[in-house]
Each structure stands twice: as C-alpha cells, then as structure tokens.
Design a protein around this motif. Structure first.
Motif, PDB file in Angstrom:
ATOM      1  N   THR A 179      10.832  -4.614  -7.205  1.00  0.00           N
ATOM      2  CA  THR A 179      10.979  -4.435  -8.653  1.00  0.00           C
ATOM      3  C   THR A 179       9.616  -4.382  -9.333  1.00  0.00           C
ATOM      4  OG1 THR A 179      13.142  -5.534  -8.673  1.00  0.00           O
ATOM      5  CG2 THR A 179      11.931  -5.459 -10.755  1.00  0.00           C
ATOM      6  N   ALA A 180       8.712  -5.250  -8.897  1.00  0.00           N
ATOM      7  CA  ALA A 180       7.358  -5.253  -9.462  1.00  0.00           C
ATOM      8  C   ALA A 180       6.637  -3.940  -9.153  1.00  0.00           C
ATOM      9  CB  ALA A 180       6.567  -6.442  -8.922  1.00  0.00           C
ATOM     10  N   CYS A 181       6.782  -3.456  -7.926  1.00  0.00           N
ATOM     11  CA  CYS A 181       6.145  -2.181  -7.571  1.00  0.00           C
ATOM     12  C   CYS A 181       6.693  -1.039  -8.430  1.00  0.00           C
ATOM     13  CB  CYS A 181       6.379  -1.863  -6.087  1.00  0.00           C
ATOM     14  SG  CYS A 181       5.442  -2.894  -4.930  1.00  0.00           S
ATOM     15  N   ALA A 182       8.013  -1.007  -8.597  1.00  0.00           N
ATOM     16  CA  ALA A 182       8.625   0.072  -9.381  1.00  0.00           C
ATOM     17  C   ALA A 182       8.163   0.057 -10.829  1.00  0.00           C
ATOM     18  CB  ALA A 182      10.150  -0.044  -9.311  1.00  0.00           C
ATOM     19  N   ALA A 183       7.806  -1.146 -11.322  1.00  0.00           N
ATOM     20  CA  ALA A 183       7.308  -1.284 -12.700  1.00  0.00           C
ATOM     21  C   ALA A 183       5.797  -1.104 -12.775  1.00  0.00           C
ATOM     22  CB  ALA A 183       7.693  -2.661 -13.238  1.00  0.00           C
ATOM     23  N   ASN A 184       5.160  -0.710 -11.660  1.00  0.00           N
ATOM     24  CA  ASN A 184       3.702  -0.569 -11.585  1.00  0.00           C
ATOM     25  C   ASN A 184       2.973  -1.879 -11.902  1.00  0.00           C
ATOM     26  OD1 ASN A 184       3.442   2.178 -10.779  1.00  0.00           O
ATOM     27  ND2 ASN A 184       4.047   2.787 -12.851  1.00  0.00           N
ATOM     28  N   ASP A 185       3.649  -3.003 -11.656  1.00  0.00           N
ATOM     29  CA  ASP A 185       3.019  -4.305 -11.837  1.00  0.00           C
ATOM     30  C   ASP A 185       2.509  -4.757 -10.467  1.00  0.00           C
ATOM     31  OD1 ASP A 185       2.172  -6.835 -12.432  1.00  0.00           O
ATOM     32  OD2 ASP A 185       4.054  -7.504 -13.365  1.00  0.00           O
ATOM     33  N   PHE A 186       1.398  -4.157 -10.057  1.00  0.00           N
ATOM     34  CA  PHE A 186       0.923  -4.417  -8.709  1.00  0.00           C
ATOM     35  C   PHE A 186       0.223  -5.769  -8.571  1.00  0.00           C
ATOM     36  CE2 PHE A 186       1.814   0.088  -8.373  1.00  0.00           C
ATOM     37  CZ  PHE A 186       2.445   0.126  -7.135  1.00  0.00           C
ATOM     38  N   ALA A 187      -0.128  -6.390  -9.676  1.00  0.00           N
ATOM     39  CA  ALA A 187      -0.649  -7.757  -9.601  1.00  0.00           C
ATOM     40  C   ALA A 187       0.467  -8.707  -9.172  1.00  0.00           C
ATOM     41  CB  ALA A 187      -1.242  -8.177 -10.938  1.00  0.00           C
ATOM     42  N   ALA A 188       1.635  -8.559  -9.798  1.00  0.00           N
ATOM     43  CA  ALA A 188       2.780  -9.396  -9.418  1.00  0.00           C
ATOM     44  C   ALA A 188       3.239  -9.071  -8.005  1.00  0.00           C
ATOM     45  CB  ALA A 188       3.921  -9.195 -10.418  1.00  0.00           C
ATOM     46  N   ALA A 189       3.247  -7.778  -7.666  1.00  0.00           N
ATOM     47  CA  ALA A 189       3.655  -7.376  -6.326  1.00  0.00           C
ATOM     48  C   ALA A 189       2.712  -7.950  -5.276  1.00  0.00           C
ATOM     49  CB  ALA A 189       3.705  -5.856  -6.228  1.00  0.00           C
ATOM     50  N   ARG A 190       1.418  -7.928  -5.570  1.00  0.00           N
ATOM     51  CA  ARG A 190       0.433  -8.438  -4.616  1.00  0.00           C
ATOM     52  C   ARG A 190       0.603  -9.947  -4.418  1.00  0.00           C
ATOM     53  NH1 ARG A 190      -3.608  -6.238  -6.701  1.00  0.00           N
ATOM     54  NH2 ARG A 190      -4.368  -7.982  -7.958  1.00  0.00           N
ATOM     55  N   ALA A 191       0.954 -10.658  -5.464  1.00  0.00           N
ATOM     56  CA  ALA A 191       1.166 -12.100  -5.346  1.00  0.00           C
ATOM     57  C   ALA A 191       2.329 -12.403  -4.401  1.00  0.00           C
ATOM     58  CB  ALA A 191       1.420 -12.714  -6.719  1.00  0.00           C
ATOM     59  N   ILE A 192       3.402 -11.622  -4.500  1.00  0.00           N
ATOM     60  CA  ILE A 192       4.538 -11.825  -3.598  1.00  0.00           C
ATOM     61  C   ILE A 192       4.170 -11.386  -2.189  1.00  0.00           C
ATOM     62  CG2 ILE A 192       6.939 -11.227  -3.125  1.00  0.00           C
ATOM     63  CD1 ILE A 192       7.281 -10.756  -6.159  1.00  0.00           C
ATOM     64  N   HIS A 193       3.449 -10.268  -2.082  1.00  0.00           N
ATOM     65  CA  HIS A 193       2.977  -9.804  -0.781  1.00  0.00           C
ATOM     66  C   HIS A 193       2.155 -10.888  -0.078  1.00  0.00           C
ATOM     67  CE1 HIS A 193       0.900  -7.163   2.141  1.00  0.00           C
ATOM     68  NE2 HIS A 193      -0.219  -7.750   1.733  1.00  0.00           N
ATOM     69  N   ASP A 194       1.249 -11.509  -0.816  1.00  0.00           N
ATOM     70  CA  ASP A 194       0.420 -12.560  -0.234  1.00  0.00           C
ATOM     71  C   ASP A 194       1.279 -13.740   0.224  1.00  0.00           C
ATOM     72  OD1 ASP A 194      -1.811 -11.028  -0.720  1.00  0.00           O
ATOM     73  OD2 ASP A 194      -2.454 -12.162  -2.489  1.00  0.00           O
ATOM     74  N   ARG A 195       2.282 -14.061  -0.572  1.00  0.00           N
ATOM     75  CA  ARG A 195       3.171 -15.185  -0.224  1.00  0.00           C
ATOM     76  C   ARG A 195       3.964 -14.900   1.053  1.00  0.00           C
ATOM     77  NH1 ARG A 195       7.801 -17.529  -4.406  1.00  0.00           N
ATOM     78  NH2 ARG A 195       8.928 -18.816  -2.872  1.00  0.00           N
ATOM     79  N   ALA A 241       0.827  -1.203   0.000  1.00  0.00           N
ATOM     80  CA  ALA A 241       0.000   0.000   0.000  1.00  0.00           C
ATOM     81  C   ALA A 241       0.863   1.255   0.000  1.00  0.00           C
ATOM     82  CB  ALA A 241      -0.921  -0.006   1.217  1.00  0.00           C
ATOM     83  N   PHE A 242       1.968   1.229   0.736  1.00  0.00           N
ATOM     84  CA  PHE A 242       2.880   2.373   0.819  1.00  0.00           C
ATOM     85  C   PHE A 242       3.418   2.723  -0.564  1.00  0.00           C
ATOM     86  CE2 PHE A 242       6.811   4.578   1.816  1.00  0.00           C
ATOM     87  CZ  PHE A 242       6.550   5.256   3.008  1.00  0.00           C
ATOM     88  N   ASN A 243       3.857   1.713  -1.307  1.00  0.00           N
ATOM     89  CA  ASN A 243       4.381   1.958  -2.649  1.00  0.00           C
ATOM     90  C   ASN A 243       3.286   2.408  -3.613  1.00  0.00           C
ATOM     91  OD1 ASN A 243       6.980   1.321  -1.899  1.00  0.00           O
ATOM     92  ND2 ASN A 243       6.956  -0.738  -2.757  1.00  0.00           N
ATOM     93  N   ALA A 244       2.091   1.882  -3.432  1.00  0.00           N
ATOM     94  CA  ALA A 244       0.992   2.227  -4.344  1.00  0.00           C
ATOM     95  C   ALA A 244       0.646   3.706  -4.291  1.00  0.00           C
ATOM     96  CB  ALA A 244      -0.244   1.385  -4.021  1.00  0.00           C
ATOM     97  N   VAL A 245       0.876   4.343  -3.128  1.00  0.00           N
ATOM     98  CA  VAL A 245       0.560   5.770  -3.016  1.00  0.00           C
ATOM     99  C   VAL A 245       1.799   6.654  -3.154  1.00  0.00           C
ATOM    100  CG1 VAL A 245      -1.571   5.495  -1.723  1.00  0.00           C
ATOM    101  CG2 VAL A 245       0.587   5.601  -0.470  1.00  0.00           C
ATOM    102  N   GLY A 246       2.920   6.062  -3.587  1.00  0.00           N
ATOM    103  CA  GLY A 246       4.074   6.896  -3.904  1.00  0.00           C
ATOM    104  C   GLY A 246       5.362   6.551  -3.219  1.00  0.00           C
ATOM    105  N   GLY A 247       5.399   5.485  -2.415  1.00  0.00           N
ATOM    106  CA  GLY A 247       6.639   5.074  -1.775  1.00  0.00           C
ATOM    107  C   GLY A 247       7.642   4.527  -2.779  1.00  0.00           C
ATOM    108  N   THR A 248       8.905   4.471  -2.353  1.00  0.00           N
ATOM    109  CA  THR A 248       9.979   4.041  -3.257  1.00  0.00           C
ATOM    110  C   THR A 248      10.674   2.770  -2.808  1.00  0.00           C
ATOM    111  OG1 THR A 248      11.619   5.422  -2.121  1.00  0.00           O
ATOM    112  CG2 THR A 248      10.432   6.421  -3.963  1.00  0.00           C
ATOM    113  N   GLY A 249      10.268   2.201  -1.670  1.00  0.00           N
ATOM    114  CA  GLY A 249      10.943   0.995  -1.214  1.00  0.00           C
ATOM    115  C   GLY A 249      10.619   0.690   0.231  1.00  0.00           C
ATOM    116  N   CYS A 250      11.391  -0.236   0.792  1.00  0.00           N
ATOM    117  CA  CYS A 250      11.176  -0.656   2.173  1.00  0.00           C
ATOM    118  C   CYS A 250      12.508  -0.952   2.841  1.00  0.00           C
ATOM    119  CB  CYS A 250      10.288  -1.895   2.214  1.00  0.00           C
ATOM    120  SG  CYS A 250       9.874  -2.464   3.885  1.00  0.00           S
ATOM    121  N   ILE A 251      12.719  -0.375   4.018  1.00  0.00           N
ATOM    122  CA  ILE A 251      13.811  -0.817   4.891  1.00  0.00           C
ATOM    123  C   ILE A 251      13.206  -1.939   5.717  1.00  0.00           C
ATOM    124  CG2 ILE A 251      15.328  -0.200   6.801  1.00  0.00           C
ATOM    125  CD1 ILE A 251      15.673   2.524   5.537  1.00  0.00           C
ATOM    126  N   SER A 252      13.636  -3.153   5.421  1.00  0.00           N
ATOM    127  CA  SER A 252      12.883  -4.359   5.695  1.00  0.00           C
ATOM    128  C   SER A 252      13.537  -5.268   6.723  1.00  0.00           C
ATOM    129  CB  SER A 252      12.719  -5.127   4.370  1.00  0.00           C
ATOM    130  OG  SER A 252      12.215  -6.415   4.566  1.00  0.00           O
TER     131      SER A 252
END
Length: 293
Positions: free
Chosen positions: A221-237, A195-206
């Motif tokens: 990488t998926a978030c930076a490419a605006n591929d939020f479907a792929a990002a969401r799949a990894i997030h869910d995992r 969600a942070f990246n979706a509204v303009g974030g650039t990354g995560c100190i994780s």
C-alpha cells in the motif's frame, strides 16, 4: 489486473502428508482479513510438484470456495509439456480460478522461440487470463525480455502480467517501455520488492506474506502511494525474515515460521521437502523477532 501483496500459499499437510483442509480454509480467511489482494494456490511454495493432478485442482477448488470472490485466486498450472499445460488451464478454469500462473517449460530447456511457441499454443484456446512466471533459478529456462514482449504483444488479452523472479531489475523497465503500465509486473522475490516497485512494479507474489500478511499488505500500500519512506521502513523490518525463509529448501522454512505465528499449524511436508535444519530455524526465529512477530 493484479497488484499488491499476493501470498503464494503454503499447502498444509499433516505428519503423514495428507492435506489438512480446515487449516487451509483458516489460512485463506486470515490472509484476506489481513489485507492480501489475491491468492496463489498450488504454486512452488504450495508444493505443487508433489501433488497429483486431482489433488492439485481440488486444492484450487477449495481456495476458490473459501475466498468466495473476496479476492481473486490465481492457480499454479504450468508444465513442461504444452499439452499438459493446456489441460491444466482447463482444470484451473473449471475449478473457478480467476487466472493461471504459468512457468515456461522446465527440464527440456526450449529455445526462446520454443518458449514463444509454447505460450502461443496455450493462448489459442486459453479459458482464463495467464500470469507468466519467470523463475530461471528453478526452471533453468529464462523468458528473455524480447520473448516476453513478443508473447504479450501477440496475445494481450491472454497474458495480463508476469511474476518475475529473475532478480534482474532492469527487466521491469524493459517490459514497461514496451507494454505500458497496464501490464502487471509482480515481483517474485520479497527481498527485491522495494526496488522492483520503485522502477514500476505493481506488487509481489510473496512467500513472506504467508507469515506476515498485514505487514506485506501495508508495504505494498505504501509503495502504491509512492510513500517509499514508509515502504522502506517496513522492508527493513522484514528484511531478515525475507532472507531467513530461504536459508533451507523452500517451503520448509516458511512452514516452520507458520508454526510460530499460527500455533497448531500443521507441520507436514511431502518428500523430497524436509523440515529446515537447526541453523535455518535459528535464523527464522531471529527474523521473526526482528519483525516483531
């Protein structure tokens, strides 16, 4: 200046609490090989609160030496004493860090103007860029958006980003409206990074990137490419793992997880940090299984 997956590195200790340099160097090489875009040395997850100043910046120096310029190194350097924080900035610079991660003063709980004056004093002679670190859950002190904007606008060449662990997602938009896209907004919460990246974030100190660096890098990488479907799949995992790493006092859970994904990784913690309890360990095991790790 900073983006992508940036692990807040654990600091390996043996059972007696001594720093294990070889394990730290191996961890750094693995993180870089797996796609981490920068490294944080001696942050909260690195048990900085239990390190002496000499140990702290020796660990930063080793991180810089092992990274060898392949990725930037951000050194934890905050203090609730402005004079000590200034000394820490010098020490981080002398250790070779590319930037410093600085919390607002904790425990003494300054006003918003006190927070501004603290960072303004540090900016005058700052020898390297500063990433602000807002984590009110630990510091109690909260850098409100108006104060953060005031700090950055007054010293734009010094304050290059924020690690925001406030959990308030609207702040990303507040900050971006005033500071633009060049100011790096980095999530401090793995579970909110999508969600942070979706509204303009650039990354995560994780924290999770210690355990799953490739998945965290691919997620960013998926978030930076605006591929939020792929990002969401990894997030869910990874979501169960994200949650499990905070089922006991951090960094106990992530150090336990490290022993599962990196057999032989040192198991030491320094008091008052302790090994996670049985329920936490079971949650971590389940999170690792869900993430196929």
């Amino acid at each position: 200046m900073f983006s992508g997956s940036i692990p807040a590195l654990v600091t390996p200790f043996d059972d007696g609490g001594a720093f294990v340099e070889s394990a730290y160097r191996d961890l750094i090489d693995w993180q870089i090989a797996e796609g981490s875009s920068a490294l944080v040395a001696c942050g909260t997850t690195g048990e900085a609160a239990t390190l002496s100043k000499e140990e702290h910046f020796a660990v930063v120096r080793i991180c810089v030496d092992q990274a060898k310029g392949r990725v930037p190194v951000i050194a934890g350097a905050g203090s609730n004493d402005t004079r000590v924080a200034a000394e820490n900035l010098i020490a981080a610079h002398e250790a070779g860090a590319d930037a410093a991660l600085m919390v607002p003063p904790y425990y003494n709980r300054p006003s918003q103007d006190g927070i501004y004056q603290h960072f303004a004093a540090l900016a005058v002679d700052a020898p390297l860029p500063i990433v602000l670190y807002n984590v009110p859950g630990r510091t109690v002190t909260d850098i409100q958006p108006a104060t953060l904007i005031r700090i950055v606008q007054a010293f734009p060449k010094v304050f290059v980003g924020v690690k925001d662990a406030s959990g308030v997602l609207t702040r990303v938009s507040d900050h971006r409206a005033a500071l633009g896209d060049d100011f790096a907004q980095i999530s401090g919460n793995d579970d909110l990074a999508l969600a942070f990246n979706a509204v303009g974030g650039t990354g995560c100190i994780s924290v999770t990137a210690n355990v799953a660096p490739r998945l965290c890098a691919d997620f960013q990488t998926a978030c930076a490419a605006n591929d939020f479907a792929a990002a969401r799949a990894i997030h869910d995992r990874l979501f169960a793992l994200h949650a499990s790493l905070f089922t006991d006092a951090s960094p106990g859970p992530v150090k336990y997880a490290m022993t599962k994904v990196r057999p032989g990784f040192p198991q030491g913690l320094r008091l008052p940090m302790t090994w996670p309890g049985e329920a936490s360990r079971k949650a971590i095991d389940a999170g690792l299984t869900a993430a196929d790790l």
